[in-house]
Design a protein around this motif. Structure first.
Motif, PDB file in Angstrom:
ATOM      1  N   UNK A 154      -5.738   3.068  -3.497  1.00  0.00           N
ATOM      2  CA  UNK A 154      -5.436   3.732  -4.778  1.00  0.00           C
ATOM      3  C   UNK A 154      -4.071   4.409  -4.729  1.00  0.00           C
ATOM      4  N   UNK A 155      -3.733   4.972  -3.585  1.00  0.00           N
ATOM      5  CA  UNK A 155      -2.416   5.606  -3.465  1.00  0.00           C
ATOM      6  C   UNK A 155      -1.300   4.568  -3.484  1.00  0.00           C
ATOM      7  N   UNK A 156      -1.583   3.380  -2.941  1.00  0.00           N
ATOM      8  CA  UNK A 156      -0.571   2.346  -2.886  1.00  0.00           C
ATOM      9  C   UNK A 156      -0.365   1.618  -4.193  1.00  0.00           C
ATOM     10  N   UNK A 157      -1.419   1.485  -5.006  1.00  0.00           N
ATOM     11  CA  UNK A 157      -1.317   0.762  -6.280  1.00  0.00           C
ATOM     12  C   UNK A 157      -2.421   1.261  -7.208  1.00  0.00           C
ATOM     13  N   UNK A 216      -0.812  -5.501  -1.248  1.00  0.00           N
ATOM     14  CA  UNK A 216       0.206  -4.502  -1.593  1.00  0.00           C
ATOM     15  C   UNK A 216       1.088  -4.162  -0.388  1.00  0.00           C
ATOM     16  N   UNK A 217       1.031  -5.011   0.664  1.00  0.00           N
ATOM     17  CA  UNK A 217       1.877  -4.803   1.833  1.00  0.00           C
ATOM     18  C   UNK A 217       1.343  -3.780   2.808  1.00  0.00           C
ATOM     19  N   UNK A 232      -5.440 -15.830  -2.486  1.00  0.00           N
ATOM     20  CA  UNK A 232      -5.049 -15.891  -3.896  1.00  0.00           C
ATOM     21  C   UNK A 232      -4.487 -14.557  -4.374  1.00  0.00           C
ATOM     22  N   UNK A 233      -5.044 -13.464  -3.870  1.00  0.00           N
ATOM     23  CA  UNK A 233      -4.592 -12.136  -4.260  1.00  0.00           C
ATOM     24  C   UNK A 233      -3.177 -11.867  -3.756  1.00  0.00           C
ATOM     25  N   UNK A 234      -2.915 -12.197  -2.498  1.00  0.00           N
ATOM     26  CA  UNK A 234      -1.571 -12.020  -1.936  1.00  0.00           C
ATOM     27  C   UNK A 234      -0.572 -12.892  -2.687  1.00  0.00           C
TER      28      UNK A 234
END
Length: 460
Positions: free
Chosen positions: A212-215, A158-159, A73-75
């Motif tokens: 955290x760095x990614x999003x 977030x890939x 669901x998150x993806x």
């Protein structure tokens, strides 16, 4: 429209990360088993396998299946560009899994001291005195694994599937080194459990920093957790629970049963043979698991052509490579055991052959299983999965009492054959592929050859 260049690129990165993960797993199995046997003896190692199979597998289901469903669901929410929905799913996922982990640890601390674990596991001496505390420590490891699962789901969204997998695999090597050092220094059950927990805590911290760095807007907490979101997730999660429960029954619950029937020495021998046979599933899983995030994205975008291509080419690849690896393992297994175990405690040749056949069937359904689960179209499959496991496990236990371990294993092979047929048939319906087209496509090697050439070009 089939997979785009960016999709193929992400899958290639995921394949590389999964390949590294499986290499780490093979190295871990190859190195750890002799360390355990040399320092503890094969009987104590068999008792440790029974303990970890019970604690770390059965209790790992305490998140009620919400992990894979929430990850899908998150993806999907991120693919749709709905950041508010994604944050709501993440925080609902985090709150639910965290509470489940804390409840599991608290319940274990209260109940496990009342259970005669040492007697059940045929332990004596130092191990008998610390086995209860070690069991509670393993529950803490399970709780940390819940948190790692949440972090990995956020990374996939977030890939960052590949980078998250590489971090976890690298920390598995660190955990292996810590366990081997602990064993060499005379550590017992509690010390090994503590080493595992410490390494997983560090792994979790690294994954959180990467996420955290990614999003930066993808944060933990419970402010955006929503009961309605939990209800939606639990609807699909309830049936998702069938898979880990049945897998635990077929793979891990058999360990304590065999321990009671044949003793810890046979358990260790059986586990060694199964470890070798499962390398077939792990090898095919390098590719099928790499497609999971992309399948979810393409399904949300209704790109069924890409999913049809994947089902056909993936199934052809899984069938052919599973048979190839099965034959190769059957031929080289005596030589591998000679090197790995120095000629001692090798499992019976017939047992290894039966375990390899079971693994070939299981590996052959990797891509069809992934399509069903990554799209949350697992309801019917879960019902078949449950019924097949109940019937075949019952036959296995009955045959095991009558014919010994050979009778115990044969129904498990039948189980995997039933699931293979069911999985492929149901995945065909999900991607809207008719039976006639599927039959014709399975005999056409052009799709798999085209994608193989495309992968080779991008890797080059």
């Amino acid at each position: 429209m089939a997979f785009t260049g960016s999709s193929v690129r992400r899958i290639i990165l995921n394949v590389g990360a999964n390949g590294y993960a499986q290499l780490v797993l093979l190295v871990s199995n190859f190195v750890a088993v002799p360390f355990y046997i040399v320092n503890w003896g094969i009987a104590t190692y068999g008792s440790w396998l029974s303990l970890t199979a019970t604690i770390m597998t059965l209790f790992a289901m305490a998140d009620a299946g919400i992990g894979p469903v929430s990850g899908n669901a998150l993806v999907g929410a991120v693919a749709e560009g709905d950041e508010a929905k994604a944050l709501r799913i993440l925080q609902t996922f985090w709150l639910t899994s965290t509470l489940a982990g804390l409840a599991l640890i608290a319940l274990g601390a209260l109940v496990l001291p009342l259970v005669p674990l040492a007697h059940w596991l045929a332990l004596g001496g130092e191990h008998a005195r610390t086995v209860t505390v070690a069991a509670v420590a393993l529950l803490v490891v399970v709780g940390l694994s819940f948190q790692i699962g949440i972090a990995q789901a956020a990374m996939r969204a977030i890939g960052g599937y590949a980078s998250g997998s590489v971090v976890q695999s690298s920390m598995s090597l660190v955990e292996l080194a810590a366990i081997c050092a602990t064993l060499s220094l005379g550590g017992g059950f509690l010390a090994v459990a503590a080493a595992m927990g410490g390494c997983r805590l560090i792994c979790l911290a690294i994954l959180v920093i990467l996420r955290r760095r990614g999003a930066t807007n993808f944060s933990y907490g419970f402010r955006h957790a929503h009961l309605g979101t939990l209800r939606q997730l639990m609807g699909a999660a309830g049936w998702f629970m069938v898979f880990p429960i049945c897998n635990a029954a077929a793979m891990y619950a058999t360990v304590p049963i065999l321990n009671m029937i044949a003793g810890p020495t046979f358990v260790a021998s059986f586990a060694i043979g199964r470890t070798l046979a499962r390398t077939i599933q792990q090898a095919i899983g390098v590719f099928s698991a790499a497609t999971w995030p992309e399948i979810t994205v393409q399904y949300v975008k209704k790109n069924l052509n890409a999913l049809r291509t994947l089902l056909i080419a993936g199934s052809q690849f899984a069938f052919s490579m599973s048979i190839f690896f099965g034959i190769a393992l059957t031929i080289v297994s005596p030589w591998l055991f000679e090197i790995w175990l120095r000629g001692r405690h090798a499992p019976p040749t017939l047992l290894v052959a039966l375990l390899i056949v079971e693994s070939v069937f299981a590996a052959s359904k990797s891509f069809s299983d992934t399509i069903l689960m990554a799209t949350n179209n697992h309801l019917v499959y879960a019902k078949i999965y449950l019924a097949a496991h109940v019937i075949c496990m019952g036959l296995s236990l009955l045959a095991g009492h009558v014919f010994g371990w050979v009778g115990f294993e044969v129904p498990l092979i039948l189980l995997m054959a039933i699931l293979l047929i069911s999985s492929v048939a149901l995945a065909r319906h999900v991607v809207h592929l008719t039976y006639a087209d599927a039959k014709r496509a399975m005999c056409d090697i052009k799709p798999i050859m085209a994608y193989t050439a495309r992968f080779r070009e991008r890797l080059g």
